[in-house]
Scaffold this motif. Structure first.
Motif, PDB file in Angstrom:
ATOM      1  N   ASN A   1       0.811  -1.221   0.000  1.00  0.00           N
ATOM      2  CA  ASN A   1       0.000   0.000   0.000  1.00  0.00           C
ATOM      3  C   ASN A   1       0.847   1.275   0.000  1.00  0.00           C
ATOM      4  OD1 ASN A   1      -3.009  -0.801   0.309  1.00  0.00           O
ATOM      5  ND2 ASN A   1      -1.965  -2.124   1.771  1.00  0.00           N
ATOM      6  N   LYS A   2       2.139   1.118  -0.342  1.00  0.00           N
ATOM      7  CA  LYS A   2       3.053   2.266  -0.474  1.00  0.00           C
ATOM      8  C   LYS A   2       3.220   3.049   0.822  1.00  0.00           C
ATOM      9  CE  LYS A   2       3.133   1.285  -4.883  1.00  0.00           C
ATOM     10  NZ  LYS A   2       4.287   0.563  -5.466  1.00  0.00           N
ATOM     11  N   MET A   3       3.032   2.373   1.961  1.00  0.00           N
ATOM     12  CA  MET A   3       3.219   3.040   3.249  1.00  0.00           C
ATOM     13  C   MET A   3       4.649   2.888   3.746  1.00  0.00           C
ATOM     14  SD  MET A   3      -0.346   1.728   5.005  1.00  0.00           S
ATOM     15  CE  MET A   3      -0.148   2.620   6.543  1.00  0.00           C
ATOM     16  N   LEU A   4       5.377   1.941   3.172  1.00  0.00           N
ATOM     17  CA  LEU A   4       6.776   1.705   3.533  1.00  0.00           C
ATOM     18  C   LEU A   4       7.583   1.480   2.262  1.00  0.00           C
ATOM     19  CD1 LEU A   4       7.053  -0.783   6.556  1.00  0.00           C
ATOM     20  CD2 LEU A   4       7.696   1.625   6.506  1.00  0.00           C
ATOM     21  N   ALA A   5       8.838   1.956   2.275  1.00  0.00           N
ATOM     22  CA  ALA A   5       9.747   1.681   1.170  1.00  0.00           C
ATOM     23  C   ALA A   5      10.370   0.300   1.386  1.00  0.00           C
ATOM     24  CB  ALA A   5      10.840   2.741   1.099  1.00  0.00           C
ATOM     25  N   ASP A   6      10.865  -0.300   0.320  1.00  0.00           N
ATOM     26  CA  ASP A   6      11.435  -1.653   0.410  1.00  0.00           C
ATOM     27  C   ASP A   6      12.605  -1.718   1.390  1.00  0.00           C
ATOM     28  OD1 ASP A   6       9.612  -2.652  -1.377  1.00  0.00           O
ATOM     29  OD2 ASP A   6      10.925  -2.444  -3.117  1.00  0.00           O
ATOM     30  N   ASP A   7      13.483  -0.682   1.380  1.00  0.00           N
ATOM     31  CA  ASP A   7      14.650  -0.710   2.273  1.00  0.00           C
ATOM     32  C   ASP A   7      14.224  -0.587   3.739  1.00  0.00           C
ATOM     33  OD1 ASP A   7      13.772   1.896   1.849  1.00  0.00           O
ATOM     34  OD2 ASP A   7      15.770   2.771   2.130  1.00  0.00           O
ATOM     35  N   GLN A   8      13.189   0.205   4.011  1.00  0.00           N
ATOM     36  CA  GLN A   8      12.671   0.327   5.377  1.00  0.00           C
ATOM     37  C   GLN A   8      12.073  -1.007   5.829  1.00  0.00           C
ATOM     38  OE1 GLN A   8       9.930   3.552   4.682  1.00  0.00           O
ATOM     39  NE2 GLN A   8      11.281   5.032   5.697  1.00  0.00           N
ATOM     40  N   ALA A   9      11.338  -1.639   4.938  1.00  0.00           N
ATOM     41  CA  ALA A   9      10.711  -2.930   5.256  1.00  0.00           C
ATOM     42  C   ALA A   9      11.768  -3.971   5.587  1.00  0.00           C
ATOM     43  CB  ALA A   9       9.855  -3.397   4.088  1.00  0.00           C
ATOM     44  N   ALA A  10      12.847  -4.002   4.808  1.00  0.00           N
ATOM     45  CA  ALA A  10      13.919  -4.978   5.040  1.00  0.00           C
ATOM     46  C   ALA A  10      14.593  -4.737   6.379  1.00  0.00           C
ATOM     47  CB  ALA A  10      14.951  -4.893   3.912  1.00  0.00           C
ATOM     48  N   SER A  11      14.833  -3.471   6.715  1.00  0.00           N
ATOM     49  CA  SER A  11      15.483  -3.122   7.980  1.00  0.00           C
ATOM     50  C   SER A  11      14.630  -3.523   9.178  1.00  0.00           C
ATOM     51  CB  SER A  11      15.761  -1.612   8.017  1.00  0.00           C
ATOM     52  OG  SER A  11      16.239  -1.215   9.283  1.00  0.00           O
ATOM     53  N   ILE A  12      13.332  -3.237   9.115  1.00  0.00           N
ATOM     54  CA  ILE A  12      12.430  -3.557  10.223  1.00  0.00           C
ATOM     55  C   ILE A  12      12.268  -5.066  10.368  1.00  0.00           C
ATOM     56  CG2 ILE A  12      10.082  -3.300  11.098  1.00  0.00           C
ATOM     57  CD1 ILE A  12       9.968  -0.624   9.589  1.00  0.00           C
TER      58      ILE A  12
END
Length: 216
Positions: A129-140
């Motif tokens: 839903n475009k609420m997170l970028a891919d790099d942020q998702a990977a980090s979390i």
């Protein structure tokens, strides 16, 4: 006008019949799940007794404990989503107290894995839903997978419907512990972990994210 009124009444009647059919089907499905769980509980109790498992003096009989455990895990909402998640721990030590302590901690860690699974699902949904970028998702995702111990401590109140013990041939004591926690609590911890990590990384929460996390 009379014709339209008849059409409206027929439409409402068909809608009500459809809802009643769905409710009947849901009731039937839940009853089938409950019957299956009860049979599995009886079969498991029989098997565990053959393996030497018993309960502590003063505790509920093994059959009752297993039945109570299944009573939790079989609960679902109207869409058949689980209302409780479960975790199991098994440990061996020279005495029952030490074995139970270790088994309890392992059960909490196992239950904490459900938090990781829920968090992963939430993160995937946020990326879609475009609420997170891919790099942020990977980090979390990395942060959550590496901190199960922290999440196990955040579980708070849990139910422990099953604690069984047995003595092994080498005189060592073995304990098995099963615990359950509300799915809603697991989901809240998962959301809180994602939000906290975003804030720790210096990301300013948008109004959309604040609403998603329930943060003012």
């Amino acid at each position: 006008m009379k014709f339209l009124a008849v059409l409206v009444m027929l439409s409402l009647s068909m809608s009500a019949m459809g809802q009643n059919a769905m409710q009947a089907k849901l009731k039937e499905t839940k009853a089938a799940l409950k019957e299956k769980a009860s049979k599995e509980a009886r079969d498991e109790a029989k098997r565990m007794k053959k393996e030497g498992w018993t309960v502590s003096p003063g505790g509920l009989p093994l059959e009752k404990q297993i039945d109570r455990y299944y009573a939790f895990v079989e609960q679902t909402d109207d869409e058949l989503n689980q209302l409780y998640f479960s975790g199991e721990g098994r440990a061996t030590a020279e005495n029952f107290a030490a074995a139970q302590m270790q088994a309890t901690e392992l059960a909490r860690l196992n239950l904490a894995s459900s938090i990781s699974s829920e968090a992963t699902g939430i993160i995937d949904n946020m990326v879609a839903n475009k609420m997170l970028a891919d790099d942020q998702a990977a980090s979390i995702t990395t942060y959550i997978s590496e901190n199960k111990t922290i999440f196990s401590q955040k579980l708070g109140r849990v139910q422990t419907p099953l604690v069984a013990t047995r003595q092994l041939k080498n005189k060592m004591k073995e304990v098995i512990v099963r615990m359950v926690a509300k799915a809603s609590s697991i989901q809240d911890i998962a959301k809180d972990a994602i939000r906290s990590q975003l804030e720790a990384e210096g990301k300013e929460l948008s109004d959309e994210l604040k609403a998603f996390f329930g943060k003012d």
